[in-house]
Design an enzyme around this catalytic site. Structure first.
Site, PDB file in Angstrom:
ATOM      1  N   GLU A 176      47.217  40.106  34.796  1.00 56.47           N
ATOM      2  CA  GLU A 176      48.226  41.162  34.821  1.00 56.47           C
ATOM      3  C   GLU A 176      47.875  42.289  33.854  1.00 56.47           C
ATOM      4  O   GLU A 176      48.182  43.453  34.119  1.00 56.47           O
ATOM      5  CB  GLU A 176      49.608  40.590  34.510  1.00 56.47           C
ATOM      6  CG  GLU A 176      50.115  39.574  35.535  1.00 56.47           C
ATOM      7  CD  GLU A 176      50.110  40.094  36.968  1.00 56.47           C
ATOM      8  OE1 GLU A 176      50.280  41.317  37.159  1.00 56.47           O
ATOM      9  OE2 GLU A 176      49.926  39.283  37.904  1.00 56.47           O
ATOM     10  N   GLU A 207      43.823  45.576  42.453  1.00 51.53           N
ATOM     11  CA  GLU A 207      43.400  44.186  42.275  1.00 51.53           C
ATOM     12  C   GLU A 207      41.989  44.092  41.707  1.00 51.53           C
ATOM     13  O   GLU A 207      41.662  43.126  41.003  1.00 51.53           O
ATOM     14  CB  GLU A 207      43.490  43.443  43.610  1.00 51.53           C
ATOM     15  CG  GLU A 207      43.430  41.944  43.487  1.00 51.53           C
ATOM     16  CD  GLU A 207      44.598  41.332  42.723  1.00 51.53           C
ATOM     17  OE1 GLU A 207      44.443  40.209  42.190  1.00 51.53           O
ATOM     18  OE2 GLU A 207      45.667  41.975  42.647  1.00 51.53           O
TER      19      GLU A 207
END
Length: 509
Positions: A277, A306
């Site tokens: 994250e 991502e």
């Protein structure tokens, strides 16, 4: 970074044509409304009491309807036409291109549908949480079906002449054709399946010293997460760490918040989730401050996003040089005495019998993604009914990974994604492929990246990503940005070479 009181009312330079300034003023208001919705979403997942769901749904629906009205109305349509007629440079032209794309994509969607869909998404997330907690897919099924129907209705309004799934996919990946993604999936299956089979046949045991020493309470694991965030230079004044049912990142270049979750028996689960994250947050924080509210100040796609999380998780925190520098810190927090080699092996175990995607290893992870994409598409296109999802899920888990979940909570209810959107899982695999390509290009530029990682000098890595990816925002379409950043088009070659070398050595293949 700019100081906290940076003047955000002057992000468009004075020499810009009046038509362009008018368009950007209108669009920035839209962007700020969306940013406010993001904070409400974060609050719903992290701090809001469960009883607030109905009110939160109304709040978010009202904001989305207002945003939609401003994005698709005559005012911005006229402003777009005037700006397009002006003589604009490359960056300003890119801003206008992106606003035009959003306007065209949404102008045929009824405002009532936007409001209904947003409210349904908010309600669906609470239903999903409860259904997962109680292992009760039947409770979630009607909500899931309603949400699917609303998304299909929206896709048909956007473009009735193309498959709804393809239209939905472009919400997250506007510039990477679905056909190219399918080619990448085939390349990955051809390379990963035999590699995983070789590893399964190997007698090498990479047992984790951290699991053996557990369990660990939340405070201990939070301390470890905070330590690695300090090492990664995550700024306290523009970020925070919290806990949620499903780890996620929310925010912008001034406020990028992350969440994690804790498993008492395995602290590496929260550790890798936190680093993952952080990677998402690094992208948001690397966007230019002076472009806040503009397309050039926003991230490009789910796959690009991502790539940042997978880079930091896999190409930094799962490397042996990282653990050579960090293992003592981990031992201090966890009360263990692992060596750097043992820690490196622990975070790189391959275990195909794992049921949970976010806990999956670096290789079998992509079989989890392919499985979801296939079910996702079949459900959207009507080839699989909502009642069939648990059965189809278990069949594919057996086919791809040789394991079947005992509960739907560990099966088709494990991901939060279907409580809000569809055609979204592809970004995870695109990100892994691109992360390897970016890692290769970074090493070509910076030289001994392993030495930087070993020494804990990670700022040059973040600065390289900011220079080559973050600072561009939505300046380029995906294919162009990949070439700008790496010098060549998107390819799965670097990812496959990377995993074959890495896991070949780990498992003596």
């Amino acid at each position: 970074m700019a100081p906290p009181n940076a003047d955000l009312d002057s992000t468009v330079s004075d020499d810009a044509p009046d038509a362009y300034r008018d368009l950007m003023d209108r669009y920035q208001r839209i962007s700020h409304l969306e940013s406010g919705s993001g904070v409400l979403y974060w609050d719903q997942q992290v701090t809001m009491p469960t009883g607030g769901t109905a009110a939160r749904g109304k709040q978010l629906a009202a904001l989305s309807a207002t945003t939609h009205e401003k994005l698709t109305g005559e005012g911005i349509a006229d402003a777009l036409a005037a700006a397009e007629a002006a003589d604009l440079d490359g960056e300003r032209a890119a801003n206008v291109r992106e606003i035009r794309r959003r306007h065209e994509r949404n102008r045929s969607v009824p405002e009532e549908l936007v409001e209904e869909l947003t409210e349904q998404q908010s309600a669906s997330q609470q239903v999903w949480k409860e259904a997962k907690a109680d292992d009760d897919f039947d409770r979630f099924a009607p909500t899931l079906e309603t949400l699917r129907d609303l998304h299909v209705e929206r896709a048909e309004a956007i473009d009735p002449d193309r498959p709804s799934y393809e239209v939905m996919y472009e919400d997250g990946e506007p510039y990477l054709p679905l056909e190219r993604l399918e080619e990448v999936f085939e390349e990955l299956k051809a390379g990963l399946v035999p590699l995983i089979e070789e590893i399964e046949a190997s007698d090498v045991d990479l047992a984790s010293p951290f699991v053996a020493a557990g369990p660990y309470d939340d405070a201990t694991q939070r301390g470890l997460s905070e330590s690695v965030l300090d090492l990664l230079n995550y700024p306290d004044d523009r970020g925070r760490l919290d806990v949620s049912a499903h780890p996620f990142t929310s925010g912008n270049q001034f406020d990028a918040r992350i969440t994690t979750r804790f498993k008492p028996e395995d602290p590496m689960d929260a550790f890798t989730a936190t680093v993952h994250e952080f990677g998402h947050a690094s992208y948001e924080l690397g966007l230019p401050d002076g472009r806040f509210g503009e397309p050039l100040g926003a991230s490009l796609s789910s796959g690009l996003h991502e790539s940042q999380s997978r880079f930091w998780e896999n190409h930094v925190a799962r490397t042996e040089p990282f653990w050579e520098g960090f293992v003592e810190e981990a031992n201090d927090h966890l009360g263990t005495d692992a060596t750097a080699r043992e820690a490196y092996q622990a975070v790189n175990q391959i275990y195909p019998d794992n049921l949970i995607r976010v806990e999956a290893d670096e290789l079998t992870y992509h079989l989890h993604i392919i499985l979801r994409c296939e079910i996702d598409r079949a459900f959207v296109e009507g080839d699989v009914s909502v009642e069939e999802i648990p059965h189809v899920w278990n069949e594919k888990m057996d086919d791809y990974l040789g394991v079947v979940p005992d509960t739907d909570a560990d099966g088709c209810l494990q991901d939060i994604h279907w409580s809000s959107r569809f055609a979204a899982f592809q970004g995870y695999t695109i990100g892994s492929v691109l992360a390897a390509q970016l890692d290769h290009a970074m090493r070509e530029d910076l030289g001994d990246v392993d030495a930087l990682i070993r020494e804990g000098d990670l700022r040059p890595l973040w600065e390289w990503m900011t220079e080559h990816v973050h600072r561009h925002g939505r300046r380029y379409p995906t294919d162009e940005l990949v070439e700008v950043a790496t010098g060549e088009p998107l390819t799965a070659e670097y990812f496959l070479d990377y995993v074959e070398e890495k896991f070949g050595k780990l498992y003596d293949l």
